[in-house]
Design a protein around this motif. Structure first.
Motif, PDB file in Angstrom:
ATOM      1  N   SER A  82       0.815  -1.211   0.000  1.00 59.77           N
ATOM      2  CA  SER A  82       0.000   0.000   0.000  1.00 59.77           C
ATOM      3  C   SER A  82       0.854   1.269   0.000  1.00 59.77           C
ATOM      4  O   SER A  82       0.653   2.179  -0.805  1.00 59.77           O
ATOM      5  N   VAL A  83       1.829   1.306   0.914  1.00 57.06           N
ATOM      6  CA  VAL A  83       2.654   2.506   1.030  1.00 57.06           C
ATOM      7  C   VAL A  83       3.609   2.627  -0.151  1.00 57.06           C
ATOM      8  O   VAL A  83       3.951   3.734  -0.574  1.00 57.06           O
ATOM      9  N   SER A  84       4.040   1.487  -0.716  1.00 53.25           N
ATOM     10  CA  SER A  84       4.879   1.534  -1.916  1.00 53.25           C
ATOM     11  C   SER A  84       4.114   2.153  -3.080  1.00 53.25           C
ATOM     12  O   SER A  84       4.679   2.922  -3.872  1.00 53.25           O
ATOM     13  N   SER A  85       2.842   1.824  -3.192  1.00 49.03           N
ATOM     14  CA  SER A  85       2.015   2.421  -4.245  1.00 49.03           C
ATOM     15  C   SER A  85       1.908   3.927  -4.054  1.00 49.03           C
ATOM     16  O   SER A  85       1.980   4.700  -5.026  1.00 49.03           O
ATOM     17  N   GLN A  86       1.762   4.349  -2.795  1.00 45.91           N
ATOM     18  CA  GLN A  86       1.729   5.782  -2.504  1.00 45.91           C
ATOM     19  C   GLN A  86       3.053   6.434  -2.863  1.00 45.91           C
ATOM     20  O   GLN A  86       3.096   7.519  -3.442  1.00 45.91           O
ATOM     21  N   SER A  87       4.159   5.744  -2.516  1.00 44.05           N
ATOM     22  CA  SER A  87       5.486   6.272  -2.829  1.00 44.05           C
ATOM     23  C   SER A  87       5.694   6.393  -4.332  1.00 44.05           C
ATOM     24  O   SER A  87       6.264   7.375  -4.825  1.00 44.05           O
ATOM     25  N   ASP A  88       5.239   5.393  -5.088  1.00 44.11           N
ATOM     26  CA  ASP A  88       5.354   5.440  -6.548  1.00 44.11           C
ATOM     27  C   ASP A  88       4.575   6.614  -7.116  1.00 44.11           C
ATOM     28  O   ASP A  88       5.040   7.300  -8.044  1.00 44.11           O
ATOM     29  N   ALA A  89       3.382   6.845  -6.563  1.00 44.71           N
ATOM     30  CA  ALA A  89       2.567   7.966  -7.033  1.00 44.71           C
ATOM     31  C   ALA A  89       3.239   9.303  -6.727  1.00 44.71           C
ATOM     32  O   ALA A  89       3.212  10.227  -7.548  1.00 44.71           O
ATOM     33  N   GLU A  90       3.863   9.407  -5.550  1.00 47.51           N
ATOM     34  CA  GLU A  90       4.565  10.640  -5.190  1.00 47.51           C
ATOM     35  C   GLU A  90       5.742  10.893  -6.129  1.00 47.51           C
ATOM     36  O   GLU A  90       5.964  12.028  -6.574  1.00 47.51           O
ATOM     37  N   ARG A  91       6.502   9.837  -6.434  1.00 47.72           N
ATOM     38  CA  ARG A  91       7.639   9.998  -7.350  1.00 47.72           C
ATOM     39  C   ARG A  91       7.177  10.393  -8.749  1.00 47.72           C
ATOM     40  O   ARG A  91       7.808  11.214  -9.425  1.00 47.72           O
ATOM     41  N   ALA A  92       6.049   9.804  -9.184  1.00 51.28           N
ATOM     42  CA  ALA A  92       5.513  10.157 -10.499  1.00 51.28           C
ATOM     43  C   ALA A  92       5.085  11.625 -10.541  1.00 51.28           C
ATOM     44  O   ALA A  92       5.320  12.326 -11.536  1.00 51.28           O
ATOM     45  N   ASP A  93       4.459  12.095  -9.469  1.00 52.33           N
ATOM     46  CA  ASP A  93       4.048  13.502  -9.407  1.00 52.33           C
ATOM     47  C   ASP A  93       5.258  14.434  -9.432  1.00 52.33           C
ATOM     48  O   ASP A  93       5.237  15.479 -10.101  1.00 52.33           O
ATOM     49  N   LEU A  94       6.305  14.062  -8.699  1.00 51.35           N
ATOM     50  CA  LEU A  94       7.512  14.888  -8.688  1.00 51.35           C
ATOM     51  C   LEU A  94       8.175  14.927 -10.061  1.00 51.35           C
ATOM     52  O   LEU A  94       8.660  15.978 -10.505  1.00 51.35           O
ATOM     53  N   GLY A 154       6.565  12.142   3.350  1.00 52.96           N
ATOM     54  CA  GLY A 154       6.574  11.186   2.257  1.00 52.96           C
ATOM     55  C   GLY A 154       6.366   9.757   2.737  1.00 52.96           C
ATOM     56  O   GLY A 154       6.574   9.409   3.899  1.00 52.96           O
ATOM     57  N   ALA A 155       5.942   8.907   1.795  1.00 51.82           N
ATOM     58  CA  ALA A 155       5.673   7.514   2.110  1.00 51.82           C
ATOM     59  C   ALA A 155       6.970   6.767   2.402  1.00 51.82           C
ATOM     60  O   ALA A 155       7.971   6.942   1.711  1.00 51.82           O
ATOM     61  N   ARG A 156       6.941   5.895   3.422  1.00 54.48           N
ATOM     62  CA  ARG A 156       8.096   5.086   3.803  1.00 54.48           C
ATOM     63  C   ARG A 156       7.641   3.641   3.942  1.00 54.48           C
ATOM     64  O   ARG A 156       7.227   3.206   5.024  1.00 54.48           O
ATOM     65  N   PRO A 157       7.707   2.867   2.873  1.00 54.78           N
ATOM     66  CA  PRO A 157       7.138   1.513   2.880  1.00 54.78           C
ATOM     67  C   PRO A 157       7.769   0.581   3.908  1.00 54.78           C
ATOM     68  O   PRO A 157       7.058  -0.145   4.609  1.00 54.78           O
ATOM     69  N   VAL A 158       9.100   0.565   3.991  1.00 53.99           N
ATOM     70  CA  VAL A 158       9.773  -0.366   4.898  1.00 53.99           C
ATOM     71  C   VAL A 158       9.442  -0.035   6.349  1.00 53.99           C
ATOM     72  O   VAL A 158       9.157  -0.927   7.167  1.00 53.99           O
ATOM     73  N   GLN A 159       9.453   1.236   6.691  1.00 51.24           N
ATOM     74  CA  GLN A 159       9.133   1.653   8.054  1.00 51.24           C
ATOM     75  C   GLN A 159       7.700   1.280   8.407  1.00 51.24           C
ATOM     76  O   GLN A 159       7.426   0.766   9.503  1.00 51.24           O
ATOM     77  N   ALA A 160       6.774   1.519   7.486  1.00 47.13           N
ATOM     78  CA  ALA A 160       5.370   1.199   7.743  1.00 47.13           C
ATOM     79  C   ALA A 160       5.170  -0.304   7.885  1.00 47.13           C
ATOM     80  O   ALA A 160       4.425  -0.768   8.761  1.00 47.13           O
TER      81      ALA A 160
END
Length: 244
Positions: A82-94, A154-160
């Motif tokens: 879930s959080v990786s998907s959020q992180s991918d979306a954030e990187r795409a927006d940037l 920002g999203a942090r998949p491993v931490q979450a």
């Protein structure tokens, strides 16, 4: 004429004004609270269902440990995806913002200016603020003020994922410990009471950290916890009677 008194500033500029907000902890806090609640509730419900199905203590412990391991791994995997998907979306927006800044810097400048105007700044001041921030770091300014991606948010998949798995395991230990420590007769009630109490504590703790009403959080989580345990107990009793 009275002289005005001034408050001396601290020698270290970093100590002049420090604030700690709940938003800074929301990423890992959400995963940790969700994991602990799920660990208590799912493991307690599983054990109570097995108890009411007239299983042996050995079978109950096996079911509880299996539920703990499977639940922790499931929480970690689900949170990571879930959080990786959020992180991918954030990187795409940037990346899109980076391209837009290269292709149309003037348009991006006007966009940032209008954002500051909408927040209450006069046109002249909004232009000055946008000009200075874009000169300093244009991508950072747009990430923060247009996309809402500030530092530490920002999203942090491993931490979450780690927080979810660890907190689930901690929560699951509560009903498991009661199942081991209490006499077999009446163990279902003991697990239910201990688990609901722990759920209420988690609800209050989460509400206090997030500065929300603690009583409402405690009532909400204990109500749904009691409902889930009651349903699984009924199902366990039904299947236990049919098998017997």
């Amino acid at each position: 004429m009275q002289s005005r008194q001034t408050i001396p500033a601290p020698a270290d500029p970093r100590l002049r004004h420090q604030e700690h907000h709940s938003i800074d902890k929301l990423g890992w806090l959400r995963a940790a609270v969700l994991g602990a609640n799920d660990g208590v509730l799912s493991t307690a419900s599983l054990i109570i269902g097995v108890v009411t199905a007239h299983a042996s203590r050995h079978g109950i412990l096996i079911a509880g440990v299996a539920g703990l391991v499977a639940g922790a791994m499931s929480m970690a995997a689900g949170e990571y995806v879930s959080v990786s998907s959020q992180s991918d979306a954030e990187r795409a927006d940037l990346e899109r913002e980076r391209r837009e800044l290269t292709a149309d810097r003037a348009g991006e400048f006007e966009e940032l200016t209008k954002i500051y105007e909408a927040r209450g700044l006069r046109r002249k001041l909004a232009v000055e603020v946008a000009d200075q921030l874009m000169a300093h770091n244009a991508l950072e300014a747009h990430a923060r003020d247009e996309l809402g991606l500030g530092e530490g948010v920002g999203a942090r998949p491993v931490q979450a994922a780690a927080a979810s798995a660890a907190s689930f395991a901690v929560g699951a230990v509560v009903p498991l410990f009661v199942a081991v420590a209490m006499p077999f007769h009446g163990v279902a009630w003991a697990i239910a009471v201990a688990s609901l109490l722990f759920l209420a504590i988690l609800g209050v703790l989460g509400a206090m950290i997030g500065r929300a009403p603690p009583l409402r959080a405690a009532v909400r989580v204990t109500f749904w916890g009691a409902l889930a345990m009651g349903v699984t107990a009924a199902i366990g009793g039904l299947f236990g009677t049919q098998i017997g």
